[in-house]
Design an enzyme around this catalytic site. Structure first.
Site, short mmCIF file in Angstrom:
data_model
loop_
_atom_site.label_atom_id
_atom_site.label_comp_id
_atom_site.label_asym_id
_atom_site.label_seq_id
_atom_site.Cartn_x
_atom_site.Cartn_y
_atom_site.Cartn_z
N GLY A 23 43.18 46.43 40.19
CA GLY A 23 43.18 46.67 38.74
C GLY A 23 43.28 48.14 38.40
O GLY A 23 42.57 48.64 37.53
N ALA A 24 44.22 48.84 39.09
CA ALA A 24 44.34 50.29 38.89
C ALA A 24 45.35 50.63 37.79
O ALA A 24 45.62 51.80 37.55
CB ALA A 24 44.73 50.96 40.20
N THR A 25 45.91 49.63 37.13
CA THR A 25 46.94 49.92 36.12
C THR A 25 46.34 50.33 34.77
O THR A 25 47.07 50.70 33.86
CB THR A 25 47.84 48.69 35.88
N ARG B 70 49.08 43.89 38.52
CA ARG B 70 50.28 43.08 38.29
C ARG B 70 51.41 43.89 37.69
O ARG B 70 52.57 43.58 37.87
CB ARG B 70 49.95 41.91 37.33
N ASP C 56 49.04 39.49 41.91
CA ASP C 56 48.08 38.88 40.99
C ASP C 56 46.91 38.40 41.85
O ASP C 56 47.11 37.57 42.75
CB ASP C 56 48.77 37.70 40.28
N ASN D 225 37.73 45.80 41.33
CA ASN D 225 37.58 46.14 39.90
C ASN D 225 38.37 45.21 38.99
O ASN D 225 37.97 44.98 37.85
CB ASN D 225 38.06 47.59 39.71
N TYR E 239 32.33 34.45 30.70
CA TYR E 239 32.45 35.82 31.23
C TYR E 239 31.15 36.22 31.91
O TYR E 239 31.15 36.74 33.04
CB TYR E 239 32.82 36.81 30.11
N LYS F 221 30.44 37.16 35.90
CA LYS F 221 29.85 38.43 36.37
C LYS F 221 28.50 38.20 37.05
O LYS F 221 28.13 38.97 37.94
CB LYS F 221 29.75 39.43 35.21
N VAL G 227 32.35 50.03 27.86
CA VAL G 227 33.27 51.10 28.27
C VAL G 227 34.55 50.91 27.47
O VAL G 227 35.13 49.81 27.49
CB VAL G 227 33.63 51.00 29.77
P1 NDP Z 1 41.29 46.93 31.48
O1 NDP Z 1 41.80 45.77 30.75
O2 NDP Z 1 41.57 48.29 30.95
O3 NDP Z 1 41.76 46.86 33.01
C1 NDP Z 1 41.70 45.66 33.72
C2 NDP Z 1 42.46 45.81 35.04
O4 NDP Z 1 42.36 44.57 35.77
C3 NDP Z 1 43.93 46.09 34.83
O5 NDP Z 1 44.36 47.07 35.74
C4 NDP Z 1 44.60 44.77 35.16
O6 NDP Z 1 45.87 44.99 35.77
C5 NDP Z 1 43.63 44.19 36.20
N1 NDP Z 1 43.77 42.74 36.27
C6 NDP Z 1 43.41 41.82 35.35
N2 NDP Z 1 43.78 40.60 35.75
C7 NDP Z 1 44.38 40.75 36.96
C8 NDP Z 1 44.99 39.85 37.86
N3 NDP Z 1 45.05 38.54 37.63
N4 NDP Z 1 45.52 40.34 39.01
C9 NDP Z 1 45.47 41.66 39.27
N5 NDP Z 1 44.91 42.57 38.45
C10 NDP Z 1 44.38 42.11 37.30
O7 NDP Z 1 39.69 46.71 31.58
P2 NDP Z 1 38.54 47.57 32.30
O8 NDP Z 1 39.08 48.73 33.00
O9 NDP Z 1 37.48 47.78 31.30
O10 NDP Z 1 38.01 46.48 33.33
C11 NDP Z 1 37.85 46.73 34.72
C12 NDP Z 1 36.65 45.96 35.24
O11 NDP Z 1 35.47 46.47 34.62
C13 NDP Z 1 36.67 44.45 34.93
O12 NDP Z 1 36.21 43.77 36.08
C14 NDP Z 1 35.67 44.33 33.79
O13 NDP Z 1 35.09 43.06 33.76
C15 NDP Z 1 34.68 45.40 34.17
N6 NDP Z 1 33.83 45.88 33.08
C16 NDP Z 1 34.37 46.40 31.94
C17 NDP Z 1 33.53 46.86 30.93
C18 NDP Z 1 34.06 47.37 29.65
O14 NDP Z 1 33.28 47.42 28.66
N7 NDP Z 1 35.31 47.82 29.56
C19 NDP Z 1 32.07 46.83 31.09
C20 NDP Z 1 31.62 46.23 32.31
C21 NDP Z 1 32.47 45.81 33.28
P3 NDP Z 1 47.21 44.19 35.43
O15 NDP Z 1 47.07 43.63 34.05
O16 NDP Z 1 48.32 45.20 35.58
O17 NDP Z 1 47.27 43.15 36.50
C1 8X3 Z 2 31.87 44.19 29.65
C2 8X3 Z 2 30.69 44.56 28.86
O1 8X3 Z 2 29.00 43.75 27.16
O2 8X3 Z 2 31.33 43.10 26.81
O3 8X3 Z 2 31.52 43.62 30.87
O4 8X3 Z 2 30.03 42.07 28.53
S1 8X3 Z 2 30.26 43.31 27.81
#
Ligand code: NDP
Ligand code: 8X3
Length: 256
Positions: A12-14, A37, A64, A91, A157, A161, A190
């Site tokens: 999930g580095a995109t 993806r 994916d 991630n 969700y 988690k 975040v």
């Molecule tokens: P973003 O939506 O900005 O990034 C999510 C990343 O996950 C993207 O790079 C996406 O890449 C990748 N991803 C999603 N589905 C797939 C898939 N099926 N296959 C491969 N890659 C996938 O969200 P965040 O950076 O916030 O989220 C990252 C992590 O942090 C998640 O696990 C989220 O649950 C967790 N998190 C986020 C919080 C927040 O408040 N933002 C708080 C706590 C945890 P692509 O679409 O290119 O595949």
């Molecule tokens: C993302 C944070 O509070 O939306 O994991 O569940 S919250």
């Protein structure tokens, strides 16, 4: 520097947190495998990192995490010089929808469970054997405050988690004898594309999540991961719960 030439794979580095972790760890001198993806975004990030980091090698892998055969085929094609992954950052993940359980969408539930739980397992299964061979490695699972607490309409969700939290503890126990560290980071709010994804492109709803407070940013989490992986060999950080100052728990925030 001890980190030089160690290989990190970030799923999930995109976007958001994964992207920030890739950049932070490249700056720390690691070689980075970025995955996701969206191939166009991987290519852009690859160029960005190459233009700022003279010491880090970078490789994109496009799959994916929900699709086991795509995951397996990507790892089978991994060039030999990239096969010794020292750090895996699980991630990739998402929340889809924000509905009470009685009206929740089945496809949303499947997407969250398939990505956040099964995807994490598929990628880990590809990486762990080589870590065991080398008796060295560190897995960092990006969990959430939703893995510690449940909030209204968070149902599936939060369950996904909580599963990540349980898997982190289970992995730590099972991999103990192999010298592999297992950590998790459990953030509160975040600001990334997370809420845009959760609300399916509804920008207004997504922005409302952060109205009146200062959320964490992706780089706050990346710096935390950088600190976790730079602890001495005998120290493992089991879990870090990290919240915005304006957030006390999953459901309690202070908004001005
Ligand atoms: P973003 O939506 O900005 O990034 C999510 C990343 O996950 C993207 O790079 C996406 O890449 C990748 N991803 C999603 N589905 C797939 C898939 N099926 N296959 C491969 N890659 C996938 O969200 P965040 O950076 O916030 O989220 C990252 C992590 O942090 C998640 O696990 C989220 O649950 C967790 N998190 C986020 C919080 C927040 O408040 N933002 C708080 C706590 C945890 P692509 O679409 O290119 O595949
Ligand atoms: C993302 C944070 O509070 O939306 O994991 O569940 S919250």
């Amino acid at each position: 520097m001890e980190s030089q030439n160690k290989i990190v794979l970030v799923t999930g580095a995109t976007s958001g947190i994964g992207r920030a972790i890739a950049i932070e760890l490249a700056n720390d001198g690691y070689d980075i495998i970025i995955t996701g993806r969206r191939a166009d975004r991987l290519m852009k990030l690859e160029h960005e990192i190459k233009s700022v980091s003279k010491t880090s090698r970078i490789l994109s892998m496009h799959f994916d995490v929900r699709n086991l055969s795509e995951v397996e085929s990507a790892f089978h094609k991994l060039p030999n010089e990239w096969s010794k992954i020292s750090i895996l950052v699980n991630n990739a993940g998402l929340a889809a929808g924000f509905d009470p359980i009685q009206t929740g969408d089945l496809l949303d539930w499947e997407q969250m469970i398939d990505t956040n739980v099964k995807g994490l397992l598929y990628v880990s299964k590809m990486v762990i054997p080589e870590m065991i061979n080398r008796k060295e490695g560190h897995i960092i699972n990006i969990s959430s405050i939703a893995g510690k607490e449940v909030y209204p309409k968070g149902n599936v969700y939060c369950a996904s988690k909580h599963a990540v939290d349980a898997l982190t503890k289970g992995m730590r126990m099972d991999l103990l004898e192999h010298g592999i560290k297992v950590s998790s980071v459990s953030p509160g709010m975040v600001e990334t594309e997370f809420s845009i994804v959760r609300f399916k492109g509804d920008k207004e709803k997504a922005e409302n999540v952060y109205t009146g407070l200062t959320p964490l940013n992706a780089s706050d989490i990346a710096q935390t991961v950088s600190w976790i992986v730079s602890r001495p060999k005998h120290v493992n950080i089991n879990d870090i719960v990290i919240m915005p100052t304006a957030q006390a728990s999953a459901a309690v925030s202070y908004r001005k």
